[in-house]
Design an enzyme around this catalytic site. Structure first.
Site, PDB file in Angstrom:
ATOM      1  N   ARG A  64      -3.623   5.356 -10.210  1.00 25.83           N
ATOM      2  CA  ARG A  64      -2.970   5.062  -9.085  1.00 25.83           C
ATOM      3  C   ARG A  64      -2.670   3.585  -8.688  1.00 25.83           C
ATOM      4  O   ARG A  64      -1.904   3.395  -7.774  1.00 25.83           O
ATOM      5  CB  ARG A  64      -3.650   5.591  -7.920  1.00 25.83           C
ATOM      6  CG  ARG A  64      -3.672   7.205  -8.201  1.00 25.83           C
ATOM      7  CD  ARG A  64      -4.168   8.117  -6.911  1.00 25.83           C
ATOM      8  NE  ARG A  64      -2.990   7.714  -6.009  1.00 25.83           N
ATOM      9  CZ  ARG A  64      -3.180   8.426  -4.866  1.00 25.83           C
ATOM     10  NH1 ARG A  64      -4.041   9.214  -4.367  1.00 25.83           N
ATOM     11  NH2 ARG A  64      -2.162   8.372  -3.802  1.00 25.83           N
ATOM     12  N   LYS A 114     -18.263  -0.672  -2.400  1.00 25.02           N
ATOM     13  CA  LYS A 114     -17.341  -0.016  -3.560  1.00 25.02           C
ATOM     14  C   LYS A 114     -16.974  -0.765  -4.234  1.00 25.02           C
ATOM     15  O   LYS A 114     -15.978  -0.637  -5.183  1.00 25.02           O
ATOM     16  CB  LYS A 114     -16.280   0.765  -2.801  1.00 25.02           C
ATOM     17  CG  LYS A 114     -16.667   1.589  -1.745  1.00 25.02           C
ATOM     18  CD  LYS A 114     -15.198   2.070  -1.135  1.00 25.02           C
ATOM     19  CE  LYS A 114     -15.759   2.892   0.249  1.00 25.02           C
ATOM     20  NZ  LYS A 114     -14.161   3.571   1.053  1.00 25.02           N
ATOM     21  N   PRO A 139     -13.387   7.295  -5.287  1.00 29.76           N
ATOM     22  CA  PRO A 139     -15.035   6.804  -5.679  1.00 29.76           C
ATOM     23  C   PRO A 139     -15.327   6.174  -4.257  1.00 29.76           C
ATOM     24  O   PRO A 139     -14.699   5.333  -3.631  1.00 29.76           O
ATOM     25  CB  PRO A 139     -14.659   5.878  -6.683  1.00 29.76           C
ATOM     26  CG  PRO A 139     -13.184   5.582  -6.589  1.00 29.76           C
ATOM     27  CD  PRO A 139     -12.473   6.851  -6.275  1.00 29.76           C
ATOM     28  N   GLU A 140     -16.695   6.542  -4.046  1.00 33.07           N
ATOM     29  CA  GLU A 140     -17.359   5.756  -2.934  1.00 33.07           C
ATOM     30  C   GLU A 140     -18.634   5.334  -3.512  1.00 33.07           C
ATOM     31  O   GLU A 140     -18.778   5.098  -4.655  1.00 33.07           O
ATOM     32  CB  GLU A 140     -17.532   6.747  -1.796  1.00 33.07           C
ATOM     33  CG  GLU A 140     -16.058   7.428  -1.076  1.00 33.07           C
ATOM     34  CD  GLU A 140     -16.402   8.350  -0.116  1.00 33.07           C
ATOM     35  OE1 GLU A 140     -17.302   8.092   0.576  1.00 33.07           O
ATOM     36  OE2 GLU A 140     -15.184   8.996   0.292  1.00 33.07           O
ATOM     37  N   TYR A 174      -3.861   4.248 -18.975  1.00 31.06           N
ATOM     38  CA  TYR A 174      -4.369   3.969 -17.711  1.00 31.06           C
ATOM     39  C   TYR A 174      -5.328   2.682 -17.758  1.00 31.06           C
ATOM     40  O   TYR A 174      -5.759   2.399 -16.491  1.00 31.06           O
ATOM     41  CB  TYR A 174      -4.486   4.960 -16.754  1.00 31.06           C
ATOM     42  CG  TYR A 174      -3.557   6.144 -16.583  1.00 31.06           C
ATOM     43  CD1 TYR A 174      -2.073   5.974 -16.022  1.00 31.06           C
ATOM     44  CD2 TYR A 174      -3.905   7.346 -16.923  1.00 31.06           C
ATOM     45  CE1 TYR A 174      -1.239   6.781 -15.781  1.00 31.06           C
ATOM     46  CE2 TYR A 174      -3.002   8.439 -17.015  1.00 31.06           C
ATOM     47  CZ  TYR A 174      -1.602   8.099 -16.410  1.00 31.06           C
ATOM     48  OH  TYR A 174      -0.584   9.155 -16.344  1.00 31.06           O
ATOM     49  N   ASN A 221     -14.401   8.306   3.135  1.00 34.16           N
ATOM     50  CA  ASN A 221     -14.144   9.349   3.907  1.00 34.16           C
ATOM     51  C   ASN A 221     -14.946  10.435   4.034  1.00 34.16           C
ATOM     52  O   ASN A 221     -15.538  11.183   4.604  1.00 34.16           O
ATOM     53  CB  ASN A 221     -12.653   9.989   3.710  1.00 34.16           C
ATOM     54  CG  ASN A 221     -12.169  10.700   4.823  1.00 34.16           C
ATOM     55  OD1 ASN A 221     -12.328  10.331   5.834  1.00 34.16           O
ATOM     56  ND2 ASN A 221     -11.451  11.490   4.379  1.00 34.16           N
ATOM     57  N   LYS A 250     -19.828  -1.683  20.317  1.00 32.82           N
ATOM     58  CA  LYS A 250     -18.370  -1.290  19.676  1.00 32.82           C
ATOM     59  C   LYS A 250     -17.779  -0.171  20.579  1.00 32.82           C
ATOM     60  O   LYS A 250     -18.620   0.934  20.649  1.00 32.82           O
ATOM     61  CB  LYS A 250     -18.579  -0.697  18.445  1.00 32.82           C
ATOM     62  CG  LYS A 250     -19.544  -2.030  17.211  1.00 32.82           C
ATOM     63  CD  LYS A 250     -18.543  -2.805  17.048  1.00 32.82           C
ATOM     64  CE  LYS A 250     -19.314  -3.820  16.047  1.00 32.82           C
ATOM     65  NZ  LYS A 250     -18.791  -5.052  15.641  1.00 32.82           N
TER      66      LYS A 250
END
Length: 427
Positions: free
Chosen positions: A126, A60, A2-3, A107, A186, A167
């Site tokens: 997880r 998130k 999930p993003e 879960y 990602n 940066k």
């Protein structure tokens, strides 16, 4: 994983289905790794009888606003998800709960039953997610430490360019940093950089104004498109790298162009070398990247060529510089020095025959292991100064002496001359 689009889809599902409804019952899992800083019984007592007023998100993270604090907040981690019975929350994975499905799931970390019978659950298979009960989630870590939300608080192009110029880390590592921009994960980072034609390892400080304009444009566009379709990846544009980034390297292509995989920002990163090139002082490093990511076939071919060159050169001592996997050495005549290859090779052959006739398997196996490790010929008891190091020398000498003792006089060890020593004796 999930993003921002997936979490936003969950927030919208709660907003559309749960507002104005009272919490009749709740069940909190006894899992201190996920349920952070409060006992299940206290958590449940704080929710019962409260009405859901709103659902909020930053990056998130999501939290449910009740008619009085504290409020439950959710950091989705790697596998966190919201399920509402009878409602398809998002299609980034199967999210609708069917009649024959286990409910609530084993879960489930937080289960809520509303006064109209609707039920929802936050699950985490997880166990990398965090579920907290906070007085004001927006002003408490981790939400208070997040950078501007990529969808709700986008930087202007000028603000982004100024921020990048300060940066000196890789651009992908930077946009994955939630304190810089929150919500980008990602797959979004890979998609944005591919669409903007920016190499994931390009230093942020060296991004040109033109590149920054493309980065700003596609950060907004990729996230808005993903959110608009409810994070349903089947509706993402066909020219997105997203559809091929999970394929095996040899089968990964987008618009006919090869996708390569490298580590950037601590994550496996998909990019297209033909379109995403390093620029400025980093341009020369792209060649090194290409070598690291060449196909297995080309690596093997280059190693074979290098091995042949080494054999023709200095007795095969030189190691292959191709950078690929270590291959079985090419068989060579000599293992001890740069000269007298033929004589030493014959001596080696004779010794092998003696060992075979004596059926001394143990010595033979040890010798073969020594060859594989160092590719050196076992020396006699006193090594020639020109010989290299070899593992198991003492054992080999012992076995040679034993063989001679059997053939010679009792208890007297005769030394079998080999290599150069044999030649000197002939002279």
């Amino acid at each position: 994983m999930p993003e921002l689009p997936e979490v936003e889809a969950a927030r919208r599902a709660i907003e559309e289905n749960c507002l104005g409804k009272k919490i009749k019952r709740s069940v909190v899992a006894d899992d201190a790794k996920v349920i952070d800083g409060i006992s299940p019984s206290d958590f449940e007592a704080s929710l019962t009888g409260k009405t859901i007023v709103a659902a909020h998100r930053k990056g998130k993270n999501m939290w449910i606003q009740l008619d009085s604090p504290p409020f439950p907040s959710f950091q989705f981690g790697m596998a966190g998800a919201i399920y509402i019975k009878g409602v398809a929350v998002t299609k980034y994975k199967r999210s609708a709960v069917n009649e024959d499905d286990e409910w609530p799931s084993k879960y489930s970390k937080l289960f809520i039953e509303l006064d109209d019978g609707l039920e929802l659950s936050f699950t985490d298979k997880r166990r990398f997610a965090k579920v907290r009960l906070l007085q004001n989630p927006a002003s408490a870590p981790p939400i208070s430490e997040l950078g501007p939300d990529a969808l709700l608080e986008p930087m202007t192009e000028e603000e982004l360019f100024k921020s990048l110029s300060k940066k000196k880390i890789g651009i992908k590592a930077l946009i994955l940093d939630q304190s810089f921009i929150s919500g980008v994960g990602n797959w979004i980072a890979d998609e944005v950089l591919y669409q903007a034609r920016i190499h994931p390892l390009q230093s942020a400080a060296t991004i040109s104004k033109e590149q920054c304009g493309a980065l700003h444009k596609f950060l907004k566009e990729v996230i808005e498109v993903a959110v608009e379709v409810g994070a349903d990846s089947s509706q993402f544009p066909s020219n997105w790298i997203f559809h091929n980034r999970e394929k095996k390297p040899e089968k990964a292509f987008v618009d006919g162009k090869k996708i390569e995989f490298i580590n950037a920002g601590g994550r496996t990163s998909a990019y297209v070398p033909e379109l995403q090139k390093l620029s400025g002082e980093q341009a020369g490093k792209e060649v090194v990247q290409g070598k690291k990511k060449s196909s297995k076939k080309s690596r093997d071919e280059s190693e074979d060529e290098e091995n042949v060159k080494n054999v023709k050169g200095k007795g095969g001592k030189k190691r292959s510089e191709s950078g690929g996997k270590k291959k079985t050495p090419v068989k060579r005549k000599s293992n001890s020095s740069d000269n007298d290859d033929d004589d030493d090779g014959e001596e080696e052959k004779e010794k092998d025959e003696v060992e075979e006739t004596n059926d001394d398997k143990r010595a033979k196996e040890k010798k073969q292991k020594g060859r594989k490790a160092g590719n050196k010929k076992p020396p006699a008891k006193k090594k020639s100064p020109e010989s290299g190091d070899d593992s198991g020398d003492e054992f080999e000498e012992e076995e040679e002496e034993k063989k001679v003792q059997v053939k010679g006089k009792k208890g007297v060890a005769k030394k079998v001359p080999t290599g150069r020593q044999a030649k000197k004796r002939v002279k």
